[in-house]
Design an enzyme around this catalytic site. Structure first.
Site, PDB file in Angstrom:
ATOM      1  N   ARG A   1       0.825  -1.218   0.000  1.00 20.85           N
ATOM      2  CA  ARG A   1       0.000   0.000   0.000  1.00 20.85           C
ATOM      3  C   ARG A   1       0.852   1.258   0.000  1.00 20.85           C
ATOM      4  NH1 ARG A   1      -4.369  -1.368   4.582  1.00 20.85           N
ATOM      5  NH2 ARG A   1      -2.577  -2.448   5.458  1.00 20.85           N
TER       6      ARG A   1
ATOM      7  N   ASP B   1     -12.988  -7.478  -1.873  1.00 19.44           N
ATOM      8  CA  ASP B   1     -11.840  -6.597  -1.645  1.00 19.44           C
ATOM      9  C   ASP B   1     -10.561  -7.438  -1.657  1.00 19.44           C
ATOM     10  OD1 ASP B   1     -10.476  -4.245  -1.234  1.00 19.44           O
ATOM     11  OD2 ASP B   1     -11.432  -3.749   0.669  1.00 19.44           O
TER      12      ASP B   1
ATOM     13  N   LYS C   1     -16.109   5.736   0.169  1.00 23.10           N
ATOM     14  CA  LYS C   1     -15.327   5.651   1.418  1.00 23.10           C
ATOM     15  C   LYS C   1     -14.305   6.776   1.519  1.00 23.10           C
ATOM     16  CE  LYS C   1     -11.243   2.863   2.038  1.00 23.10           C
ATOM     17  NZ  LYS C   1     -10.603   1.554   1.929  1.00 23.10           N
TER      18      LYS C   1
ATOM     19  N   ARG D   1     -10.913   7.709   3.918  1.00 27.34           N
ATOM     20  CA  ARG D   1     -10.042   7.232   4.999  1.00 27.34           C
ATOM     21  C   ARG D   1      -9.645   8.408   5.883  1.00 27.34           C
ATOM     22  NH1 ARG D   1      -7.531   2.872   6.605  1.00 27.34           N
ATOM     23  NH2 ARG D   1      -7.965   1.542   4.821  1.00 27.34           N
TER      24      ARG D   1
END
Ligand code: R5P
Length: 319
Positions: free
Chosen positions: A100, A223, A197, A199
């Site tokens: 990520r 996901d 969404k 974060r």
């Protein structure tokens, strides 16, 4: 091009010995005798007992928590094999950690996924085999071949076994649309919905809206990973609030850190389908069902060894 003998050698780190054993059983090839332990001060102590000279070596080690320990172990295993004159070394990473962090999205931060790639190559890997990397473009961080498998066929089979009536595929964020569309197509061109969404921090998520209709429908939320469980439990909550009948979560990597298990237990999901790319330690949510990627990885290892195409296994996300 590395040259190697006709011997497949499976070497397991300590990150996921159960999956290593499953792969070994699938291939009917024993794991190499190896000692992977710790010195009294915590440093890693490795010794491969078998002769691996010239062999086609596959190092089985997901980069899951404890990520840094597992990463260091992988690098030392690679170095050990290189110095023992392995013919070819493939790093088999069922879960690719640090994926990520694949770009500089703010000032003064590292590109950790690139550092992982540099170290894996630098320590002697000739190629990498991995599953559902968070960002597929990480392949470009390597100048050696990277085979990127998708767990979709494994999860898809489990979803088909559930015989879900008229499912709607939901992605917890826009970044997952491609994956959701691939599942929707494979399940018979079903409808899609997207959760909006935001974060807030590493573990906090805000969800206020969703795009698409789930009222009275059976929802499948797909996901690549559940880390703290914030994204998927918020997605499940908004689906329920919008009238979803049943909710199945289908996710490749069950990282399950911090509040994940608690969040999943409290979520309105009826079934939580994950794969075994990461070992389960400690409590699991009660609705958890684990399906194995061992047959997929075993087949990929065999094809790589026989220099056969892996594309039959690349049930990709391209639709
Ligand atoms: C996000 O882009 C990923 O696909 C996952 O949704 C996310 O990383 C999961 O993290 P968490 O479980 O902590 O919300």
């Amino acid at each position: 091009m590395p040259s190697y003998s006709d011997k497949i050698l499976l070497i397991a780190g300590t990150a996921h010995t159960e999956l290593a054993r499953r792969i070994s059983t699938e291939l009917d090839i024993p794991l190499c005798a190896a000692h992977v332990g710790r010195f009294p001060d915590g440093e890693i102590d490795i010794k491969i007992e078998d002769d691996i000279r010239g062999g086609d070596c596959f190092v089985l080690q997901p980069l899951c928590p404890p990520v840094n320990e597992n990463w260091a172990e992988l690098l030392l295993l690679l170095d050990c094999l290189k110095r023992a004159s392995a013919g070819r070394i493939t790093a088999v990473l069922p879960y690719y950690g640090y994926a990520r962090k694949d770009r500089k999205d703010e000032g003064r931060v590292p590109i950790s996924a690139k550092v992982v790639a540099n170290t894996i190559t630098g320590c002697g890997a000739s190629r990498v085999l991995t599953v559902d990397m968070h960002a597929a473009q990480i392949q470009g961080f390597y100048d050696i071949p990277v085979d990127h498998l998708y767990a979709k066929p494994v999860l898809l089979q489990a979803l088909q076994d559930l015989r879900i009536e008229r499912p709607v595929i939901v992605t917890p964020d826009v970044g997952g649309v491609k994956m959701a569309r691939a599942y929707a197509k494979a399940l018979g061109d079903t409808d899609l919905a997207i959760v909006d969404k935001r974060r807030i921090s590493g573990s906090e998520i805000a969800v206020e809206h969703m795009i698409g209709e789930v009222d009275g429908r059976n929802v499948v939320i797909v996901d690549d990973m559940i880390s703290t469980g914030g994204s998927i439990s918020e997605a499940a909550r908004i689906c329920k609030e919008n009238g979803a009948r049943t909710i199945v979560l289908a996710v490749t990597h069950a990282v399950f850190c911090g509040p994940a298990v608690k969040r999943l237990e409290a979520s309105p999901a009826d079934t939580i389908l994950v794969t075994d790319t990461i070992p389960r330690h400690g409590p699991s949510p009660s609705k958890l069902k684990v399906v194995s990627v061992a047959p997929l990885l075993a087949k990929a290892i065999l094809n790589l060894h026989d220099s056969k195409s892996l594309s039959v296994l690349f049930d990709s996300l391209d639709t």
